[in-house]
Design an enzyme around this catalytic site. Sequence first.
Site, PDB file in Angstrom:
ATOM      1  N   ASP A  81       0.859  -1.189   0.000  1.00  0.00           N
ATOM      2  CA  ASP A  81       0.000   0.000   0.000  1.00  0.00           C
ATOM      3  C   ASP A  81       0.901   1.247   0.000  1.00  0.00           C
ATOM      4  O   ASP A  81       2.131   1.130   0.131  1.00  0.00           O
ATOM      5  CB  ASP A  81      -0.882  -0.097   1.256  1.00  0.00           C
ATOM      6  N   THR A 255      -8.038   1.573   9.940  1.00  0.00           N
ATOM      7  CA  THR A 255      -8.353   2.025  11.298  1.00  0.00           C
ATOM      8  C   THR A 255      -9.218   1.036  12.076  1.00  0.00           C
ATOM      9  O   THR A 255      -8.968   0.769  13.253  1.00  0.00           O
ATOM     10  CB  THR A 255      -9.086   3.386  11.218  1.00  0.00           C
TER      11      THR A 255
HETATM   12 ZN   LIG Z   1      -4.745   5.125   1.714  1.00  0.00          ZN
END
Ligand SMILES: [Zn+2]
Length: 301
Positions: A81, A255
């Site tokens: 990512d 999150t």
């Molecule tokens: Zn992101």
Amino acid sequence: MPNTTDIIQNASRAGLVIPAFNVPYLPMIEPVIRAVVDCDCFALIATARLEWIKFESQGLRAVMEGFAKWEKPDHVRLHLDHVPVVDEDGLQVDYLRIIREAIELGYQSVMVDGSRLDLEGNIAATRQVVELAHSARISCEAELGAVLGHEAGPLPPYEELFNSGLGFTDVDEAKRMVAETGCDWLSVAIGNVHGAVSGALRDEKKVEAKLNLAHLQQLRDATGVPLVLHGGSGVRREYLLDAVKKGIAKVNVGTEIRQAYERALQASGSVGAAQQEVYERTCWLLRDYFGLAGTRSQITG
Ligand SMILES: [Zn+2]
């Protein structure tokens, strides 16, 4: 087995979404994979540069080794990512070195994030990484627009941000970006925000984000590639499901499972208890939030 590019295409055609679960703590890898297998889903395990700088994922090699230990090729792939060209603190990053290393380690897709550059700079940096990725026969994700939240300090008031469309991905720019870089997937800003990662803000509950679905439809029509939604935690469910119908084929979740891990670890002092919490949260996301239980065969064929 199909590669990750085919997998995302298959999901896109089937009107399904592939979640990419970020693992800022290495013990999260095992329970996330177990949940994906138990729910008979397909997902990506993802790590971003800031997770080894600001959290405890330790680095590309540590995540790859953790993944290799629990890997189930029918159910999960490893994704790199955000590797920013300029990071959330405004620093230049040696992004090519990091991405080359990931490809050598066997990461099955990568992302370059040039979204803090101007359009020309973003296109130039992304094109380089697409060439690297494609020569290794893996896919490359790019980002255009400002998915806020990783920067230090509070977000502007969310309603103001959403209503003004500040930072939303521009449709004409997106079209150029995809045409000129050859990126496989594009991360877009349509009201989604990242979870905070700096200081005390990282423990706060995320805002409930909305998505501008008409804008999403325009982006999809203009680009013709599967689109990616970052900041998947805390998006109102009906928006998320509609967004999947309108072209979002990959959604990043950070999150939601990170805070589940941290809270359980803090409360119990036990990594095992924290892993169990991650397992349950991931099952809940797959089954009840994304509605993906039992969809793996539609995705892997
Ligand atoms: Zn992101």
